[in-house]
Design a protein around this motif. Structure first.
Motif: not given
Length: 716
Positions: A26-29, A37-40, A443-444, A449-451
């Motif tokens: 998923k992409a973060l909103s 922020p999504v903590r996990d 949840l990583y 996520l950008p690399k």
């Protein structure tokens, strides 16, 4: 290259698997990045503050909103709260401008009751006395009796005893000293200190616009070529009046570095350097007479750096120092007369920090960048013998080390650009005893996520240097993307390392919006050792900006880079590089935000500037060719200039002179000042600065409206 059917099938299969994996992420909103922020995805590692003893380390764990210390047993992993397992030590601190002593049992005692504020209270090694400065004079107070001894009587607005003149605080003794310029002897019987006379140092007025009339803050600030403070090195006997002055002529054009007491307190070693900073001498000073003798001397064709640490072996067999006289930083072992006993490390790589000298087994532990210049590892090498350094850390990771007092264990926090940080307990053989923690949350793998990737570019004269590149999320090589480059660029101040950095926050947002984010190091950043730094001598800024131009040109050559949007930003030296990029490098760089920038090296302080440039009198052409003001007529891109009005480090004078030149040339530029702010800013000004950067990015780099989420977020 021909591709067989089998190869094509395999490639298609891998692409299908990759696309399938990405589709499940998923992409973060906006809300998940900035508001809740999504903590996990990522979690903070425990903080390892050091060791309680050889077999117990101190770990700070986040519990609720607090970090709580625990003492952890190396062998069992069992932990107990540190408050119940550690023995407290006596300490000293300030309260309401007075000195407070707290003994090992936690009982407090007020030692001073003066209307003036004491500065830098420092306990003697035997914990019986406290030294401090008051109104620029040096004092000590007896912990038991409360009796004060005043060692100097001439402190004033231009005479400082034990309190550093600005240029010494900033450039020589260092900001962590908080202007402290006195040092206890190991036996607590003497105090060495520096006396500064700023009488002839030019005054620079900093204007404060507060109130109806405003006021000037006058500072003694020597700019390149100016008169420096006169300095004397004094030694006093604790509790007694009278000063022994070391045998130096304060009228000479010279500098003094941090002094070091011998373990027996019988001699004080003083670092001396000439004004040109290419000749460093270590003198042994006799405390009772002030007489001196040369122990060590180092000369270089460019400049010599201060020895920020020297280790003296407790058995009196010698000392260890780090020198870059070979072109690379290495450790050398000398006897106490200055005779070389052994060069401990060598080669085209650099040592980092000396962590431990284990005298019983005659070996040292240190960090170094031997495997690659972008990573640190832990090594050990013998003081005697011919063995090469032995690497104790593992894998293709950067390692940040906490070593046990006896060197038998260490905690490493290790990572790479593509591997989130982890921590592990390791023994002296390099064997992992226990993995301790990981940044990677549950949840990583659930989010895209950008690399970041490590890349290299070649300079016009064939050097290979590193940069990191973060490509946009959902990267499409058929599209064109703007590039945003973050730099610092100062000598031996590299920012490109193969270590983990959080991909969240604005980093994530710009990747989501389609910006290629880049960090670049130039030849003087440290990857090529002192040999790489020597290129810039007498022309600091020219090689650096040309390196950045070469890196940007290599990026522009990629089919997915929009060559009309090559942006760059930085602060202080990075602001200077940005100003140079939009002027000297105007054919390459199109946009920039230059924060609190030097624009003419003659406007910066003596010690830093002259180390690399010499004086304006002796190097007028060098000062001219390295100033962005010289190339102001070349500006054609979009440059925003930002400065704090009360910057006491890089004076706003730099920006004013640059702006004046641009206006006279009828050049368009953007300008933002922050009233009352120093060298950088926080609080509300920092929030405003971030917002203005976001607006700049949308207007110039993305050419679209700012999302309403940002506008609503800023209202709160």
């Amino acid at each position: 290259m021909m591709v067989t059917r089998l190869q094509f099938a395999l490639i298609s299969c891998f692409l299908t698997i990759a696309l399938s994996a990405n589709s499940q992420q998923k992409a973060l909103s906006f809300n998940e990045i900035f508001i809740t922020p999504v903590r996990d995805i990522l979690k903070p590692l425990p903080r390892y503050s050091g060791w309680a003893d050889d077999t117990h380390y101190i770990e700070y764990r986040l519990e609720g909103q607090q970090n709580k210390p625990y003492t952890v047993d190396v062998k069992t992993g069992e932990s107990v709260p540190s408050a119940t397992s550690q023995v407290n030590e006596a300490s000293v601190f300030m309260r309401n401008k007075d000195v407070i002593f707290k003994d090992a049992a936690g009982v407090e005692k007020q030692l001073t009751r003066d209307t003036s504020s004491e500065k830098n209270p420092t306990l003697s090694p035997d914990k019986k006395q406290v030294a401090f400065t008051r109104n620029n004079d040096l004092f000590s107070v007896d912990v038991v009796s409360g009796a004060e001894t005043r060692y100097s009587n001439d402190g004033s607005d231009v005479i400082y005893n034990g309190w550093a003149s600005w240029v010494y605080y900033e450039e020589i003794l260092g900001r962590p000293t908080r202007y402290k310029a006195f040092w206890w002897s190991p036996d607590s019987k003497k105090i060495a200190f520096m006396r500064f006379d700023d009488t002839l140092v030019p005054v620079y007025p900093i204007y404060n616009s507060e109130g109806q009339h405003g006021f000037l803050e006058n500072t003694r600030y020597p700019k390149a070529g100016d008169i420096n403070p006169e300095v004397k090195v004094g030694i006093v006997n604790t509790g007694m009046k009278g000063t022994v002055w070391a045998d130096f002529d304060p009228k000479n054009d010279q500098y003094f570095g941090t002094p070091y007491w011998m373990a027996d307190s019988k001699t004080l070693w003083v670092q001396w350097m000439n004004r040109d900073q290419n000749d460093l001498i270590i003198y042994s000073v006799e405390p009772n007479a002030g007489t001196k003798a040369i122990i060590y001397e180092e000369k270089q064709n460019t400049w010599v750096d201060w020895f920020d640490s020297m280790y003296f072996l407790k058995n009196g067999s010698g000392f260890i120092l780090k020198s870059d006289k070979s072109g690379w930083g290495h450790y050398y072992y000398y006897d106490l007369k200055g005779n070389l006993k052994k060069q401990l490390t060598s080669g085209s790589w650099r040592v980092g920090e000396l962590l431990l000298v284990e005298e019983k087994n005659q070996e040292i532990f240190f960090t170094a960048r031997q495997e690659t210049s972008t990573r640190f590892d832990l090594y050990t090498v013998e003081l005697k013998g011919t063995d090469e350094p032995k690497r104790l850390t593992f894998g293709n990771f950067d390692h940040q080390i906490k070593l046990s007092p006896d060197g038998k264990f260490f905690i490493t926090t290790y990572s790479s650009l593509t591997s989130p940080s982890k921590s592990a307990l390791v023994n002296k053989k390099g064997e992992i005893i226990r993995e301790l923690a990981s940044t990677q949350g549950t949840l990583y793998d659930s989010y895209s996520l950008p690399k970041a990737e490590l890349s290299y570019y070649k300079t016009r004269d064939g050097l290979e240097l590193p940069m990191t590149i973060i490509l946009p999320l959902n990267f499409d090589p058929a599209k064109k993307y703007p590039v945003w480059i973050s730099v610092y660029g100062g000598p031996d101040a590299g920012t490109v390392y193969d270590r983990w950095r959080s991909p969240l926050g604005l980093t994530y947002w710009w990747a989501k919006e389609g910006i290629i984010q880049v960090a670049i190091d130039n030849r003087s950043a440290g990857h090529l050792g002192k040999a790489g730094m020597d290129f810039i001598y007498k022309k600091m800024g020219i090689y650096e900006i040309e390196d950045y131009m070469d890196a940007a040109i290599s990026l522009k050559a990629k089919p997915y880079v929009d060559g009309t949007k090559i942006g760059i930003t930085g602060g202080s030296f990075g602001g200077y590089i940005t100003a140079m990029a939009l002027t000297y490098g105007a054919e390459v760089f199109t946009h920039g935000i230059a924060n609190y920038s030097v624009t003419d090296w003659s406007l910066y302080d003596t010690h830093y500037t002259e180390r690399f440039m010499g004086t304006p009198k002796n190097n007028p052409e060098g000062y001219k060719t390295t100033s962005p003001i010289t190339y102001a007529d070349k500006l054609k891109g979009t440059l925003r200039i930002v400065h704090g009005t009360m910057d006491d480090n890089v004076h706003m004078q730099n920006t004013i002179q640059f702006v004046n030149k641009l206006q006279d040339l009828n050049k368009h530029f953007e300008f933002m000042l922050y009233p009352g702010e120093r060298h950088g800013w926080g609080g509300l000004k920092a929030s405003h600065s971030t917002q203005e950067t976001v607006r700049f990015m949308y207007q110039h780099m993305l050419e679209k409206r700012i999302p309403t989420e940002f506008l609503e977020y800023w209202k709160k």
